[in-house]
Design an enzyme around this catalytic site. Structure first.
Site, PDB file in Angstrom:
ATOM      1  N   LYS A 182       6.311   0.279 -13.184  1.00  0.00           N
ATOM      2  CA  LYS A 182       7.692  -0.103 -12.897  1.00  0.00           C
ATOM      3  C   LYS A 182       8.130  -1.212 -13.835  1.00  0.00           C
ATOM      4  CE  LYS A 182       8.661  -2.381  -9.027  1.00  0.00           C
ATOM      5  NZ  LYS A 182       8.912  -2.529  -7.573  1.00  0.00           N
ATOM      6  N   ASP A 226      -7.653 -10.820  -8.390  1.00  0.00           N
ATOM      7  CA  ASP A 226      -6.917 -10.725  -9.647  1.00  0.00           C
ATOM      8  C   ASP A 226      -7.617  -9.714 -10.561  1.00  0.00           C
ATOM      9  OD1 ASP A 226      -5.849 -11.083 -12.205  1.00  0.00           O
ATOM     10  OD2 ASP A 226      -5.751 -13.258 -12.041  1.00  0.00           O
ATOM     11  N   GLY A 256       0.776  -1.233   0.000  1.00  0.00           N
ATOM     12  CA  GLY A 256       0.000   0.000   0.000  1.00  0.00           C
ATOM     13  C   GLY A 256       0.806   1.281   0.000  1.00  0.00           C
TER      14      GLY A 256
END
Length: 281
Positions: free
Chosen positions: A236, A123, A85
């Site tokens: 990323k 998911d 988080g």
């Protein structure tokens, strides 16, 4: 609190840059003894704990946001692979529910409550999670809270979406723009220490996140993709030969395409972030 974090972050970034700039380039597989020792001795890891930012990665988003300012008070932000988080925590300090801003954090792992944030455990490629996403975006778009939310609402992928979302009268979504302003992805597979393998695995996750953001077939509620036109994606990845090809592809879809590496990202690491801004029509 946030100003204190900003001030402390700037000091730590300068210190971090000075201390690692001449360091030898070492690669550790995540979970290895060397990796654990490095984490234990990293002052930014400890500082993230002290400032209740959950993870070192929070400093990276803070730094990128400080320069590019793509999250605003009114932004609806989708954070994919959000656990524990760190990124959602930083974003939650920027958005303002009274202006329609909200965070939706999705991960297979549980996440402790974060202000101004709805958490979906599951998911993001499954229908259940997509349905929950639709309801969360509808709730944020049509019923902005008059004051900051003190805690988040957990929504499991196998459960009925939160009451606030499922009972919203706009759930017909035919007249509501069901989209977000920003999609974040700090996802990364556990690294192996093999550069090419880790690079390609990271690029697969980047492509999944981008495709989820812009695909017109993601869900019937998102006929133009879940990301708004002029929206932003930040992902990323680990640098390698597939990077250039992806950059060229993204120039067809976004007005601004760039790779950024904040100072809080270790200089010896191949970690970087692709920042895609102003999605084209």
């Amino acid at each position: 609190m946030f100003k204190a974090v900003d001030s402390e972050l700037r000091r730590l970034l300068v210190l971090s840059h000075r201390t690692v700039v001449d360091a030898p380039r070492k690669r550790f597989a995540s979970g290895s003894k060397a990796w654990v020792n490095r984490q234990r001795n990293d002052h930014l890891v400890q500082k993230a704990k002290d400032l209740d930012l959950r993870a070192r990665s929070a400093f990276k988003l803070q730094e990128i946001q400080e320069k590019h300012k793509f999250i605003t008070a009114s932004s609806i932000v989708l954070d994919l692979g959000a656990a524990p988080g760190g990124w959602s925590t930083i974003a939650s300090k920027i958005v303002q529910p009274a202006k329609g801003g909200h965070i939706i954090a999705v991960d297979l792992l549980p996440i402790q409550p974060i202000p101004n944030t709805t958490i979906i455990q599951g998911d993001f490629t499954t229908t259940d999670v997509k349905d929950a996403l639709r309801n969360c975006i509808l709730a944020s778009s049509t019923s902005p809270s008059p004051s900051p939310s003190p805690s988040s609402t957990a929504v499991a992928s196998s459960a009925t979406p939160s009451a606030a979302a499922s009972t919203n009268p706009a759930s017909s979504h035919s007249t509501v723009n069901v989209q977000v302003d920003v999609v974040l992805s700090d996802m990364l597979h556990n690294t192996t220490g093999v550069a090419d393998t880790d690079h390609y695995k990271s690029m697969d996750l980047v492509r999944q996140a981008i495709n989820f953001a812009i695909s017109t077939t993601t869900h019937s509620a998102f006929p133009q993709g879940i990301l708004k036109v002029k929206g932003t994606v930040l992902c990323k990845f680990l640098r390698g030969e597939d990077e250039k090809e992806l950059m060229e592809e993204m120039k067809e879809l976004f007005h601004t395409v760039q790779v950024v590496k904040p100072k809080s990202s270790r200089s010896e690491s191949r970690e970087a972030f692709i920042l895609l801004q102003r999605r084209k029509m």
